[in-house]
Design an enzyme around this catalytic site. Structure first.
Site, PDB file in Angstrom:
ATOM      1  CD  GLU A 164      -2.893  -1.274   0.212  1.00  0.00           C
ATOM      2  OE1 GLU A 164      -2.819  -0.470  -0.750  1.00  0.00           O
ATOM      3  OE2 GLU A 164      -3.757  -2.143   0.300  1.00  0.00           O
ATOM      4  CG  HIS A 173      -4.352   0.293   5.691  1.00  0.00           C
ATOM      5  ND1 HIS A 173      -5.726   0.433   5.549  1.00  0.00           N
ATOM      6  CD2 HIS A 173      -4.020  -0.834   4.998  1.00  0.00           C
ATOM      7  CE1 HIS A 173      -6.192  -0.548   4.808  1.00  0.00           C
ATOM      8  NE2 HIS A 173      -5.178  -1.338   4.459  1.00  0.00           N
ATOM      9  CG  HIS A 220      -7.293  -5.081   6.815  1.00  0.00           C
ATOM     10  ND1 HIS A 220      -6.830  -6.120   6.056  1.00  0.00           N
ATOM     11  CD2 HIS A 220      -6.960  -3.952   6.142  1.00  0.00           C
ATOM     12  CE1 HIS A 220      -6.225  -5.649   4.970  1.00  0.00           C
ATOM     13  NE2 HIS A 220      -6.292  -4.334   5.012  1.00  0.00           N
ATOM     14  CE1 TYR A 237     -17.960  14.148  21.893  1.00  0.00           C
ATOM     15  CE2 TYR A 237     -19.936  13.118  22.777  1.00  0.00           C
ATOM     16  CZ  TYR A 237     -18.602  13.482  22.910  1.00  0.00           C
ATOM     17  OH  TYR A 237     -17.929  13.179  24.057  1.00  0.00           O
ATOM     18  CG  HIS A 278      -8.761  -2.398   1.652  1.00  0.00           C
ATOM     19  ND1 HIS A 278      -7.992  -2.046   0.560  1.00  0.00           N
ATOM     20  CD2 HIS A 278      -7.864  -2.718   2.623  1.00  0.00           C
ATOM     21  CE1 HIS A 278      -6.709  -2.181   0.853  1.00  0.00           C
ATOM     22  NE2 HIS A 278      -6.607  -2.579   2.105  1.00  0.00           N
ATOM     23  CE1 TYR A 304     -11.816  15.947  23.800  1.00  0.00           C
ATOM     24  CE2 TYR A 304     -11.722  14.673  21.777  1.00  0.00           C
ATOM     25  CZ  TYR A 304     -12.015  14.764  23.118  1.00  0.00           C
ATOM     26  OH  TYR A 304     -12.507  13.671  23.769  1.00  0.00           O
TER      27      TYR A 304
END
Length: 225
Positions: free
Chosen positions: A79, A98, A100, A119, A161, A214
């Protein structure tokens, strides 16, 4: 400089191991990158995280192409294209995680955004966490879809994915990746009771304003809210 690079390589490995401890990744399926000088450090392809050593983390220049010499000596994550393209196009971002993770990937399998049921969806920068269209893993098409889904956002899903989460450092990117999984779990649980009510754009925009500064911070950083 050598010591700083070695420390960052080790932080990449520790972040990968923490993904597994958190249960948001399995085996060698995810990948991680961090900006370093005029390029990036990225996890290699197909190596279990527990076996990684600092020297195994691959450095790529930000302008790397498919036929670059670096691929003759090392095998970065398949990737690498979306890691490269994200860090190239988003100068404020220094880390890409990344995963899964199960619940978020379940939503991605249905090509569904995570809507504003809570929120905390706003922590990714908007009123949803978008799902990018499907493209084959490792492809330039997948990278293009991810860049579009990440416009004005710091996280997205990838159809069929997984998840991409961004941060100003590795700790923040990992925190966000885990938060995306929690939000997906909440949404799927709420769906068992019927269609969940959603927060309005006005409500989310108010939260986004409150969220400026935040989130995860180092102990030495001032509290922003």
């Amino acid at each position: 400089m050598v010591e700083a690079e070695t420390a960052l390589r080790r932080e990449v490995i520790e972040t990968a191991l923490e993904m597994e401890r958190l249960g948001i990744n399995q085996g060698t399926s995810g990948n991680i990158s961090a900006r370093w000088r005029d390029g990036l450090l990225i996890t290699p392809s197909g190596v279990p995280y527990a076996d990684l050593q600092a020297q195994d983390i691959v450095w790529l220049p930000l302008d790397v192409s498919d036929d670059a010499d670096v691929f003759q000596q090392s095998r970065p994550s398949t990737e690498w294209r979306f890691h490269r393209d994200i860090l190239y196009s988003r100068p404020e971002i220094n880390a890409v995680v990344h995963t899964h993770s199960n619940a978020a990937t379940a939503m991605a399998i249905h090509n569904r955004d995570i809507p504003p049921h809570h929120y905390m969806v706003a922590v990714a920068g908007g009123n949803s966490i978008r799902c990018a269209p499907y493209a084959t893993f490792g492809s330039q098409a997948l990278s293009a879809h991810a860049i579009t889904a990440l416009k004005d956002r710091s996280a997205c899903l990838l159809a069929h994915h997984g998840v991409i989460a961004l941060g100003h450092d590795l700790a923040r990117a990992l925190w966000l990746a885990n938060e995306v999984e929690v939000l997906a779990q909440q949404y799927l649980l709420a769906c068992q009771l019927g269609t969940p009510p959603l927060l309005s754009d006005e409500a989310i925009n108010e939260v986004i304003e409150k969220f400026k500064g935040y989130g995860l911070r180092r102990k030495s950083e001032p509290d922003a809210g």
